[in-house]
Scaffold this active site. Structure first.
Site, PDB file in Angstrom:
ATOM      1  N   LYS A 192       0.836  -1.211   0.000  1.00  0.00           N
ATOM      2  CA  LYS A 192       0.000   0.000   0.000  1.00  0.00           C
ATOM      3  C   LYS A 192       0.863   1.251   0.000  1.00  0.00           C
ATOM      4  O   LYS A 192       0.526   2.249  -0.628  1.00  0.00           O
ATOM      5  CB  LYS A 192      -0.945   0.019   1.210  1.00  0.00           C
ATOM      6  CG  LYS A 192      -1.940  -1.119   1.246  1.00  0.00           C
ATOM      7  CD  LYS A 192      -3.190  -0.818   0.435  1.00  0.00           C
ATOM      8  CE  LYS A 192      -4.094  -2.030   0.419  1.00  0.00           C
ATOM      9  NZ  LYS A 192      -5.217  -1.948  -0.484  1.00  0.00           N
ATOM     10  N   LYS A 212      -3.069 -11.412  -8.633  1.00  0.00           N
ATOM     11  CA  LYS A 212      -4.348 -11.656  -7.969  1.00  0.00           C
ATOM     12  C   LYS A 212      -5.380 -10.660  -8.490  1.00  0.00           C
ATOM     13  O   LYS A 212      -5.054  -9.492  -8.707  1.00  0.00           O
ATOM     14  CB  LYS A 212      -4.108 -11.466  -6.458  1.00  0.00           C
ATOM     15  CG  LYS A 212      -5.329 -11.268  -5.620  1.00  0.00           C
ATOM     16  CD  LYS A 212      -4.985 -10.721  -4.238  1.00  0.00           C
ATOM     17  CE  LYS A 212      -5.404  -9.279  -4.096  1.00  0.00           C
ATOM     18  NZ  LYS A 212      -6.382  -8.957  -3.103  1.00  0.00           N
ATOM     19  N   LYS A 214      -9.155  -4.850  -7.317  1.00  0.00           N
ATOM     20  CA  LYS A 214      -9.677  -3.581  -7.849  1.00  0.00           C
ATOM     21  C   LYS A 214      -8.560  -2.582  -8.084  1.00  0.00           C
ATOM     22  O   LYS A 214      -8.557  -1.860  -9.072  1.00  0.00           O
ATOM     23  CB  LYS A 214     -10.669  -2.986  -6.850  1.00  0.00           C
ATOM     24  CG  LYS A 214     -12.045  -3.589  -6.951  1.00  0.00           C
ATOM     25  CD  LYS A 214     -12.895  -3.108  -5.799  1.00  0.00           C
ATOM     26  CE  LYS A 214     -13.636  -4.266  -5.193  1.00  0.00           C
ATOM     27  NZ  LYS A 214     -13.733  -4.207  -3.750  1.00  0.00           N
TER      28      LYS A 214
HETATM   29  N1  AQP Z   1      -8.277 -12.359  -6.185  1.00  0.00           N
HETATM   30  C1  AQP Z   1      -8.805 -12.861  -5.088  1.00  0.00           C
HETATM   31  N2  AQP Z   1      -8.836 -14.194  -4.895  1.00  0.00           N
HETATM   32  C2  AQP Z   1      -9.383 -14.727  -3.777  1.00  0.00           C
HETATM   33  N3  AQP Z   1      -9.952 -13.976  -2.807  1.00  0.00           N
HETATM   34  C3  AQP Z   1      -9.952 -12.644  -2.951  1.00  0.00           C
HETATM   35  N4  AQP Z   1     -10.428 -11.639  -2.187  1.00  0.00           N
HETATM   36  C4  AQP Z   1     -10.160 -10.464  -2.788  1.00  0.00           C
HETATM   37  N5  AQP Z   1      -9.531 -10.669  -3.951  1.00  0.00           N
HETATM   38  C5  AQP Z   1      -9.376 -12.013  -4.091  1.00  0.00           C
HETATM   39  C6  AQP Z   1     -11.108 -11.826  -0.916  1.00  0.00           C
HETATM   40  O1  AQP Z   1     -12.293 -11.043  -0.914  1.00  0.00           O
HETATM   41  C7  AQP Z   1     -12.566 -10.613   0.411  1.00  0.00           C
HETATM   42  C8  AQP Z   1     -12.794  -9.124   0.435  1.00  0.00           C
HETATM   43  O2  AQP Z   1     -11.536  -8.479   0.333  1.00  0.00           O
HETATM   44  P1  AQP Z   1     -11.298  -6.961   0.363  1.00  0.00           P
HETATM   45  O3  AQP Z   1     -12.222  -6.271   1.255  1.00  0.00           O
HETATM   46  O4  AQP Z   1      -9.830  -6.702   0.489  1.00  0.00           O
HETATM   47  O5  AQP Z   1     -11.786  -6.775  -1.062  1.00  0.00           O
HETATM   48  P2  AQP Z   1     -11.308  -5.919  -2.143  1.00  0.00           P
HETATM   49  O6  AQP Z   1     -11.021  -4.587  -1.606  1.00  0.00           O
HETATM   50  O7  AQP Z   1     -12.363  -6.084  -3.175  1.00  0.00           O
HETATM   51  O8  AQP Z   1     -10.011  -6.708  -2.601  1.00  0.00           O
HETATM   52  P3  AQP Z   1      -9.145  -6.158  -3.694  1.00  0.00           P
HETATM   53  O9  AQP Z   1      -9.855  -6.047  -4.995  1.00  0.00           O
HETATM   54  O10 AQP Z   1      -7.906  -6.985  -3.674  1.00  0.00           O
HETATM   55  O11 AQP Z   1      -8.894  -4.704  -3.156  1.00  0.00           O
HETATM   56  P4  AQP Z   1      -7.645  -3.826  -3.228  1.00  0.00           P
HETATM   57  O12 AQP Z   1      -7.233  -3.821  -4.644  1.00  0.00           O
HETATM   58  O13 AQP Z   1      -8.161  -2.501  -2.762  1.00  0.00           O
HETATM   59  O14 AQP Z   1      -6.636  -4.425  -2.317  1.00  0.00           O
HETATM   60  C9  AQP Z   1     -11.357 -11.014   1.260  1.00  0.00           C
HETATM   61  O15 AQP Z   1     -11.652 -12.172   1.984  1.00  0.00           O
HETATM   62  C10 AQP Z   1     -10.299 -11.286   0.228  1.00  0.00           C
HETATM   63  O16 AQP Z   1      -9.355 -12.246   0.673  1.00  0.00           O
END
Ligand code: AQP
Length: 340
Positions: free
Chosen positions: A129, A209, A212
């Site tokens: 981050k 992975k 977003k």
């Molecule tokens: N790619 C993934 N594969 C498996 N699990 C995933 N999760 C997120 N991405 C994957 C799981 O979703 C839940 C919510 O996570 P979060 O609140 O961190 O969701 P997010 O913000 O939508 O995740 P992002 O897209 O990865 O966000 P950024 O880019 O902002 O960091 C969790 O249980 C997570 O493990």
């Protein structure tokens, strides 16, 4: 960190929940993607009957990178609608918004006092981050996992359905809880992660992975054309240049995704391996299957977003439902720590 054993209060019975409690949080940062659903939300849904399930839209966490109040409010409601549309039933589980139960911020502060700063500085997501938002390295980014530990500990949850990307955070939650228990007596269960059969869903780039912030997502509740476009942009087997080249389904993200959407994964694997099907065919099929799979959820989502007072009432009820749990934990914690 050292613990002063002589200062430890005498062990006593902790008020652990009778039925195993599960907790998971999700950030209100846009519409859920396939990674969220296959990696976590599917387990939220599957686990809501067997356990006392609590799901939280973690808007305090989102404040570490979302600074537009209207956007945050809107996305919080959107995420609530999405979770319900994807299968959470507020009659069988609790869905609430983190900031509606501010006790968690107090618990976070108390947990800060048992958490060595080195643990937080070493967290891989903190390093990521910091690199992703160099102009906004706020303290919340560092304390993020402590708030997460507090989220889980407030309802004394012992199981946490999450994706594999959360493994390091969850390990930290366990360490924080352990440090608290060691200093103040057994109070919290050490939470265990629960993974789906798709613990890491790769993004459309086929390498990282799905996330977003990377922008490699397939948004499950988006309009069909958006889903089609996102799936058609997927990177497949990079060594398969011509349609007649035999593919390597084991490294092809499109083929791997078919595993979750249809009964004929082996046939798709074989078609790719023997070059009887091309990447475009496989992508088109995947797009139509994903669109069809999420069509009822998309409809339900639109319905929920059309009645915001009802949606807000569901969230209010969720926050009220966990009020006694949160208050009981905080009473116990304050007493154990020597607060009035
Ligand atoms: N790619 C993934 N594969 C498996 N699990 C995933 N999760 C997120 N991405 C994957 C799981 O979703 C839940 C919510 O996570 P979060 O609140 O961190 O969701 P997010 O913000 O939508 O995740 P992002 O897209 O990865 O966000 P950024 O880019 O902002 O960091 C969790 O249980 C997570 O493990």
């Amino acid at each position: 960190m050292t613990t002063d054993a002589s200062a430890k209060p005498a062990p006593r019975a902790s008020s652990l929940p009778v039925k195993p409690r599960i907790y998971s949080g999700i950030q209100p940062t846009g519409r859920p993607h396939l990674g969220n659903d296959l990696g976590a939300i599917r387990n939220y849904v599957a686990m809501q009957d067997k356990y006392e399930a609590i799901y939280c839209i973690v808007d305090y966490h989102a404040l570490t990178h979302v600074h537009d109040p209207e956007l945050l409010r809107r996305q919080t409601l959107e995420m609530a609608a999405a979770l319900i549309a994807l299968g959470l039933d507020p009659k069988r589980c609790t869905v609430f918004v983190q900031s509606d139960r501010p006790e968690v911020t107090e618990l976070c502060w108390l947990f800060n006092t048992v958490t060595p700063v080195g643990w937080l500085q070493r967290t891989p997501t903190y390093k990521e981050k910091r690199a992703n938002q160099p102009d906004d390295v706020n303290h919340g980014l560092l304390t993020y996992p402590v708030l997460q530990a507090a989220d889980i500990a407030l309802p004394k949850a012992s199981l946490v359905p999450v994706g594999k990307d959360q493994a390091a955070h969850l390990e930290l939650s366990r360490e924080i809880v352990r440090a608290f228990n060691a200093r103040y007596g057994e109070t919290f269960p050490e939470p265990q992660a629960v993974y789906t059969e798709a613990p890491v869903v790769l993004g459309t780039d086929g390498v990282k992975k799905m996330s977003k912030s990377i922008g490699n997502t397939i948004e499950v509740l988006a309009e069909p054309d958006v889903i089609r476009r996102q799936i058609m942009s997927m990177v497949t087997d990079t060594e398969r240049i011509k349609r007649s080249d035999p593919g390597r389904p084991q490294v092809c993200n499109v083929c791997q995704m078919h595993r979750h959407f249809g009964p004929d994964y082996e046939a798709i694997w074989d078609g790719e391996r023997t070059a009887t099907t091309g990447c475009v065919d496989t992508k088109k099929l995947l797009a139509e299957r994903i669109i069809a799979h999420y069509a009822p959820a998309r409809e339900k989502y639109t319905e929920l977003m059309a009645d915001l007072p009802k949606l807000r009432a569901i969230l209010d009820e969720g926050a009220e439902r966990i009020r006694p749990i949160a208050e009981a934990t905080m009473t116990e914690v304050r007493e154990r720590m020597g607060l009035r």
